[in-house]
Design a protein around this motif. Sequence first.
Motif: not given
Length: 102
Positions: A86-102
């Motif tokens: 389910g990984y997709g680069p469009h989900l990464d807000r800050d470009g650190d390789g972790v997507r959808c971190e809250y």
Amino acid sequence: MTALEKEVARLTEENETVTAERDSLSEEVVSLNSATASTVSSTPSELFDETENIPSSDSSTTPEFYDNCSAAQAAGAAPVYAGDPGYGPHLDRDGDGVRCEY
């Protein structure tokens, strides 16, 4: 009196050390806030749409990638790391390789 004078000198030195450390940390916070603000402002806002395209609750299949972070979170997959289903680069807000971190 000498014991009190020594204690005052020790406390004065400790105060100076703590003040210098506080000032250094304050400068670091300002720097980090500035870096964060420039990263967020340079990211296209359409990447932050996390309110639509939430997949069904059928967890037996993992999509090729999640449409948005709400979809990943609804599937119980957030945060999503590079290489995860389910990984997709469009989900990464800050470009650190972790997507959808809250």
